[in-house]
Design a protein around this motif. Structure first.
Motif, PDB file in Angstrom:
ATOM      1  N   LYS A 106       0.896  -1.349  -0.151  1.00 65.19           N
ATOM      2  CA  LYS A 106       0.054  -0.025  -0.025  1.00 65.19           C
ATOM      3  C   LYS A 106       0.908   1.275  -0.069  1.00 65.19           C
ATOM      4  O   LYS A 106       0.494   2.141  -0.807  1.00 65.19           O
ATOM      5  N   ASP A 148      -4.367  -6.242  14.431  1.00 63.27           N
ATOM      6  CA  ASP A 148      -5.343  -6.475  13.065  1.00 63.27           C
ATOM      7  C   ASP A 148      -6.792  -6.384  12.988  1.00 63.27           C
ATOM      8  O   ASP A 148      -7.393  -6.332  12.081  1.00 63.27           O
ATOM      9  N   TYR A 176       3.364   6.970  15.244  1.00 63.39           N
ATOM     10  CA  TYR A 176       3.175   5.641  16.046  1.00 63.39           C
ATOM     11  C   TYR A 176       4.573   5.096  15.823  1.00 63.39           C
ATOM     12  O   TYR A 176       4.947   5.020  14.799  1.00 63.39           O
ATOM     13  N   TYR A 181       5.114   0.452  20.617  1.00 65.37           N
ATOM     14  CA  TYR A 181       3.868   0.397  20.477  1.00 65.37           C
ATOM     15  C   TYR A 181       3.097   1.898  20.982  1.00 65.37           C
ATOM     16  O   TYR A 181       1.864   1.536  21.556  1.00 65.37           O
ATOM     17  N   ARG A 229       6.732  -9.441   5.303  1.00 65.45           N
ATOM     18  CA  ARG A 229       6.274  -9.197   6.799  1.00 65.45           C
ATOM     19  C   ARG A 229       7.446  -9.624   7.487  1.00 65.45           C
ATOM     20  O   ARG A 229       7.916  -9.089   8.344  1.00 65.45           O
ATOM     21  N   ARG A 232      10.334  -7.417   7.060  1.00 65.45           N
ATOM     22  CA  ARG A 232      10.286  -6.041   7.495  1.00 65.45           C
ATOM     23  C   ARG A 232      10.334  -6.235   9.164  1.00 65.45           C
ATOM     24  O   ARG A 232      11.176  -5.386   9.695  1.00 65.45           O
ATOM     25  N   ARG A 239      12.201  -7.722  15.503  1.00 63.34           N
ATOM     26  CA  ARG A 239      11.382  -8.965  16.209  1.00 63.34           C
ATOM     27  C   ARG A 239      11.869 -10.131  15.723  1.00 63.34           C
ATOM     28  O   ARG A 239      12.498 -10.418  14.699  1.00 63.34           O
TER      29      ARG A 239
HETATM   30  N1  LIG Z   1       2.787  -2.263  17.092  1.00 64.79           N
HETATM   31  C1  LIG Z   1       2.372  -2.727  16.010  1.00 64.79           C
HETATM   32  C2  LIG Z   1       1.466  -2.274  15.159  1.00 64.79           C
HETATM   33  C3  LIG Z   1       0.942  -2.869  13.861  1.00 64.79           C
HETATM   34  N2  LIG Z   1       1.570  -3.987  13.488  1.00 64.79           N
HETATM   35  C4  LIG Z   1       0.891  -4.817  12.409  1.00 64.79           C
HETATM   36  O1  LIG Z   1       1.260  -3.909  11.373  1.00 64.79           O
HETATM   37  C5  LIG Z   1       0.433  -4.221  10.214  1.00 64.79           C
HETATM   38  C6  LIG Z   1      -0.405  -2.906   9.605  1.00 64.79           C
HETATM   39  O2  LIG Z   1       0.696  -2.341   8.897  1.00 64.79           O
HETATM   40  P1  LIG Z   1       1.021  -2.068   7.391  1.00 64.79           P
HETATM   41  O3  LIG Z   1       1.788  -1.007   7.184  1.00 64.79           O
HETATM   42  O4  LIG Z   1       1.622  -3.631   6.951  1.00 64.79           O
HETATM   43  O5  LIG Z   1      -0.309  -1.846   6.618  1.00 64.79           O
HETATM   44  C7  LIG Z   1      -0.625  -5.139  10.858  1.00 64.79           C
HETATM   45  O6  LIG Z   1      -0.729  -6.324  10.175  1.00 64.79           O
HETATM   46  C8  LIG Z   1      -0.316  -5.328  12.255  1.00 64.79           C
HETATM   47  O7  LIG Z   1      -0.168  -6.623  12.706  1.00 64.79           O
HETATM   48  C9  LIG Z   1       2.549  -4.672  14.369  1.00 64.79           C
HETATM   49  O8  LIG Z   1       3.045  -5.719  14.103  1.00 64.79           O
HETATM   50  N3  LIG Z   1       2.776  -4.196  15.469  1.00 64.79           N
END
Ligand SMILES: Nc1ccn([C@@H]2O[C@H](COP(=O)(O)O)[C@@H](O)[C@H]2O)c(=O)n1
Ligand SMILES: Nc1ncnc2c1ncn2[C@@H]1O[C@H](COP(=O)(O)OP(=O)(O)O)[C@@H](O)[C@H]1O
Ligand SMILES: [Mg+2]
Length: 513
Positions: A106, A148, A176, A181, A229, A232, A239
């Motif tokens: 996105k 999510d 954020y 968090y 994911r 990243r 993590r």
């Molecule tokens: N503290 C967080 C907050 C959100 N997430 C994950 O980020 C995803 C959404 O972000 P995108 O840029 O990929 O749209 C979402 O799947 C959340 O699980 C996280 O891991 N930690």
């Protein structure tokens, strides 16, 4: 998949060139622009700043006609404006929502759109910025927290920020931090012409969906999303891979199936392969530019009214612009469009309030049409609009003007036949194409020389080149132009692009060999 908008004509984005600077921080990108941007106009306008143009047009902004004396002492009031030129609509930015699974691409798609919209004021707002900060208790059990789920976001805050931006106010949007968090600081986001709103659950809440002029869903294969994911979260967010996979199977995948995928149906455009899909991104950018071209002109000129586009209207335009369309179809669909333009034009005439008694004996409070009217067609193409005007205004007088084109810029008036009392009438000037604006200026000057007040002229046209709009609206700020579409511009031969060819020849069948 719902269909892509059909009209994706290229807009000469160099026409409105703005000076800007870019400020990129973290994942949120904000494109600020220097307020003192310049509007570079070519052709007959010479080089004028947008400030000059706004000043010129802002002196007069009528929402209706105010005449004294010729309506039996009853002060006419303005009809409700129904076109896209209403001031409130004009100021609204174009909001594009981009949704899709996490790591679908996105942000990458938004970045590509922003790069290509380099001439526009664009701002990117991420739904991520509106994550609720975790409490100490939640932090201690972070692996049980579902990021999510729709409840993970402060949607009310997102809505209030968006409302401010839509009203043209700067707003502070939280930043954020995925590692802590929490949101600690915020960033100032300035109002802009385009707002890209991006996030996994943007289409979930109907209030958020309602903000959007265009909805895009980025559709990327689940394996690709998971692979990205892992990469990243392990590199950027420090993590462990096991934690990432646990979170994925426990929360991310179920939430995708339950909340994100079901919102795909709200999308106007679905992009497979995200940022790799250059064709889709080009088409989207062209569509936005077309929209912005129209918004910009309406912003500068309050006397320009572009009919609100619908797929019916775009379909008719598609047919009459197609070089392969038969004469019969060309005339049929031109007539339909002309009728719409005429009806919209009539909506700008003054009216008097009137009451009638219905067959049930009740009183209906309505309005009486303006009767001091006449049409003036610019020969030959303008004559194609006479029937529609006659169909709407019984027994209307129609005058004629013939302007001969001499070379590229010179226009000479060679014939005119107008009603003797034209100065006491509201005039609907008919010409389906506004190109350079030279013929229109000649025709309008003639009407004014006959005593018609500038504010009593409504110029009805099917398509208008921005150059012609600038010329006419700037020179005659009290006159109104009603048109069904704004074109990309003019070519070297001063022909409207994309246009529809010689309208008179196609309409009257004189283009045959
Ligand atoms: N503290 C967080 C907050 C959100 N997430 C994950 O980020 C995803 C959404 O972000 P995108 O840029 O990929 O749209 C979402 O799947 C959340 O699980 C996280 O891991 N930690
Ligand atoms: N077409 C692509 N090819 C390879 N990597 C990509 C592509 N699109 C995005 N990525 C990478 O995948 C990750 C997630 O992309 P991003 O645009 O941030 O997705 P989203 O905003 O949907 O979470 C980023 O690290 C990005 O660099
Ligand atoms: Mg993102």
């Amino acid at each position: 998949m719902r269909e892509l908008p059909v009209h994706l004509a290229a807009f000469d984005s160099g026409f409105f060139r703005r000076m800007f600077y870019e400020d990129t921080r973290n994942d949120d990108r904000c494109h600020h622009f220097n307020r003192s941007f310049q509007l570079l106009l070519n052709l007959e306008m010479g080089s004028k700043s947008v400030v000059d143009m706004i000043e010129a047009s802002s002196q007069v902004h009528y929402s209706g006609f105010h005449m004294n004396g010729d309506m039996n002492g009853v002060e006419p009031v303005a009809l409700q404006e129904t076109t896209s030129a209403s001031p409130d609509i004009q100021r609204q930015p174009f909001v594009i929502g981009v949704a899709g699974g996490a790591a679908s691409g996105k942000t990458s798609v938004c970045d590509l759109i922003i790069q290509q919209l380099h001439d526009q004021r664009v701002v990117l707002v991420n739904q991520d910025s509106f994550y609720h900060s975790l409490t100490e208790e939640e932090l201690a059990r972070v692996h049980e927290y579902n990021f999510d789920h729709p409840d993970a976001f402060d949607t009310d805050l997102l809505l209030s920020c968006m409302e401010k931006l839509r009203q043209g106010q700067a707003v502070d949007i939280p930043k954020y931090d995925f590692k802590t968090y929490k949101s600690t600081v915020s960033r100032r986001v300035n109002p802009s012409d385009v707002i890209l709103l991006e996030g996994i659950l943007l289409f979930h809440d109907p209030r958020v969906r309602a903000l959007m002029n265009m909805k895009i869903f980025v559709d990327t294969d689940a394996d690709v999303r998971l692979a990205r994911r892992i990469k990243r979260d392990t590199s950027q967010n420090d993590r462990e891979i096991g934690t990432v996979l646990d979170q994925y199977s426990k929360f991310v995948k179920p939430a995708f199936d339950d909340f994100i995928l079901p919102t795909k149906k709200y999308a106007d455009i679905i992009i497979p392969r995200g940022g790799d899909n250059h064709v889709a991104i080009d088409l989207i950018v062209q569509h936005i530019c077309t929209k912005l071209g129209q918004h910009d002109l309406c912003k500068i000129y309050p006397n320009l009214y572009v009919i609100q586009s619908t797929f019916q209207i775009r379909g008719m335009h598609t047919l009459i612009r197609d070089a392969q369309t038969t004469k019969h179809d060309f005339v049929f669909y031109s007539d339909r469009l002309i009728r719409l333009v005429v009806e919209h034009g009539l909506g700008h005439l003054p009216f008097t309030e009137m009451q009638v008694v219905t067959p049930t004996g009740s009183v209906y409070s309505g309005v009486d049409f303006c009767k001091r009217l006449c049409g003036v067609s610019v020969i030959r193409s303008g004559e194609s609009m006479e029937n529609a005007l006659r169909a709407c205004c019984k027994g209307i007088k129609i005058g004629k003007i013939l302007i001969h084109r001499e070379g590229d810029n010179g226009q000479q008036l060679v014939y005119e036949k107008l009603p003797n009392d034209i100065s006491e009438r509201h005039v609907l000037l008919l010409d389906p194409i506004l190109g350079t604006g030279n013929s229109a200026v000649q025709a309008i000057n003639l009407l004014i020389s006959k005593g018609v007040p500038e504010g009593n002229i409504i110029f009805l046209t099917l398509i208008s080149a921005p150059q012609g709009v600038h010329v006419v609206c700037k020179k005659f700020p009290r006159l109104k132009i009603v048109t069904s579409e704004i074109e990309n511009g003019l070519n070297e031969e001063f022909r409207v692009i994309p246009g529809m060819g010689e309208f008179g020849d196609r309409y009257f069948g004189t283009d045959d060999d």
